[in-house]
Scaffold this motif. Structure first.
Motif: not given
Ligand code: NAD
Length: 262
Positions: A144-173
Motif C-alpha cells: 500500500i506504500s506505493v499509493r500512500n508512502p508510510i512514515p518511517n518506511l523510506i526503503l519500502s516507499n522508494g523501492i516498491r515505486m521502482a518495482i511499480t515503474g518496471m511493472m508498468k513498462t514491462l506490461s506494455r512490452e
C-alpha cells in the motif's frame, strides 16, 4: 469460478510463511505445480509437506534471494523439471524500517537487491519462455506504500515505486504475447511477522495482544487487518485465465484504507 490454471507451473519466492505461503497454497488448491523458495530449508520442507497434500508437484530451493546463485538455481531447477514457468509470484522479506537519516547507503543497496533485483532478475530469466509460449503471468508483491508512502518506511516507499515503474513498462512490452504483468499491494495483513510486531506493541504499552491489534487496526475502515488468504485470492485471480485482459495494474488489497480515487 473456474480459474483455468490447473497443471500450470508457478514460481513463488519467499514462500515458507506469510503472504508467500498463502499464495503457494492457493495455487496448490487450483492444481498448479510449484517451485518455492525461502532461506530456511527446514521451514521450506514444512511448507512443501503441506502443499503436497493438494496432490501437486512441489520443488524447493532454499537460499537467500539477494544471492545470484539462488536465482539461477530457481530458474535451472524449474526448467529442468517443467521446461518453463507459467506464473511468477515475486515476493521477498520486507525492507528494514526507518526514515531517511536512519538508513545508510548499504541498507538501500541491500533492500534494492532483496526487493527489486531478485524480482527483476527472475523476470529476466523466465519471461522469454513465457513470450515464446504465448502465455504468462507475472505478479509483483508491493505494498500500500506505493499509493500512500508510510512514515518511517523510506526503503519500502522508494523501492516498491521502482518495482511499480518496471511493472508498468514491462506490461506494455509483453502485452501482445499473452503475458500479463501486474502488482498486488497489500495493506496491513496479519502474518506471523505482523503478529510479532503487534505483540511487541502490546508488551511495550502493557496491554493485551487483542487490544494492541484493535489499536493497530483503527485506521483501516474494516477495523481489522487482512488475512494472508485474502491477498492470495487476488493473486490467484490475476494468475488465472479469467484475468487475461488485465495488465499493468496495481491491485490494492487493504480493507479500504487507501484514499486515492483511482
Ligand atoms: P513474513 O515474514 O510472514 O514472510 C516472509 C517470507 O520471506 C518468509 O518465508 C521468509 O523466509 C522469506 N524471506 C525473508 N527474507 C528472505 C530472503 N532474503 N531470501 C529468501 N526468502 C526470504 O512476511 P509477510 O508479512 O508475508 O511479507 C511478505 C512481503 O510483503 C514483505 O516484503 C512485506 O514487506 C510485504 N508486505 C507485507 C504486509 C503485511 O502487513 N504483512 C503489507 C504490505 C507489504
Amino acid at each position: 469460478m473456474e480459474l483455468g490454471i490447473k497443471g500450470k507451473v508457478a514460481v513463488v519466492t519467499a514462500a515458507s510463511k506469510g503472504i508467500g505461503f498463502a499464495v503457494a497454497e492457493e495455487f496448490a488448491k487450483e492444481g498448479v505445480n510449484l517451485v518455492i523458495n525461502s532461506r530456511s530449508k527446514e521451514n521450506l520442507e514444512k511448507a512443501k509437506e503441506k502443499l503436497e497434500k493438494c496432490d501437486v508437484e512441489v520443488l524447493t530451493v532454499a537460499g537467500d534471494l539477494r544471492n545470484e546463485e539462488t536465482l539461477k538455481e530457481i530458474f535451472n531447477i524449474t526448467v529442468k523439471k517443467f521446461g518453463k514457468a507459467d506464473i511468477l509470484f515475486l515476493n521477498a522479506g520486507g525492507p528494514k524500517p526507518g526514515g531517511f537519516f536512519d538508513v545508510n547507503s548499504e541498507d538501500w543497496e541491500d533492500s534494492f537487491k532483496l526487493n527489486f533485483l531478485s524480482a527483476q532478475k527472475l523476470t529476466y530469466l523466465f519471461a522469454p519462455k513465457m513470450k515464446e509460449s504465448g502465455w504468462g503471468r507475472i505478479i509483483f508483491l508491493t505494498s500500500i506504500s506505493v499509493r500512500n508512502p508510510i512514515p518511517n518506511l523510506i526503503l519500502s516507499n522508494g523501492i516498491r515505486m521502482a518495482i511499480t515503474g518496471m511493472m508498468k513498462t514491462l506490461s506494455r512490452e509483453l502485452a501482445s504475447f499473452g503475458v500479463t504483468v501486474n502488482a498486488v499491494a497489500p495493506g496491513y495483513t496479519l502474518t506471523d511477522r505482523v503478529k510479532q510486531l503487534v505483540e511487541d506493541t502490546a508488551k511495550r504499552e502493557g496491554i493485551s495482544f487483542d487490544e494492541a491489534l484493535k489499536k493497530s487496526s483503527e485506521k483501516i475502515p474494516m477495523k481489522r487487518m487482512g488475512k494472508p488468504e485474502e491477498i492470495a485470492a487476488v493473486v490467484a485471480f490475476l494468475a488465472s485465465e479469467r484475468a487475461a485482459f488485465l495488465t499493468g495494474q496495481t491491485i490494492v488489497v487493504d480493507g479500504g484504507q487507501d484514499m486515492t480515487s483511482i
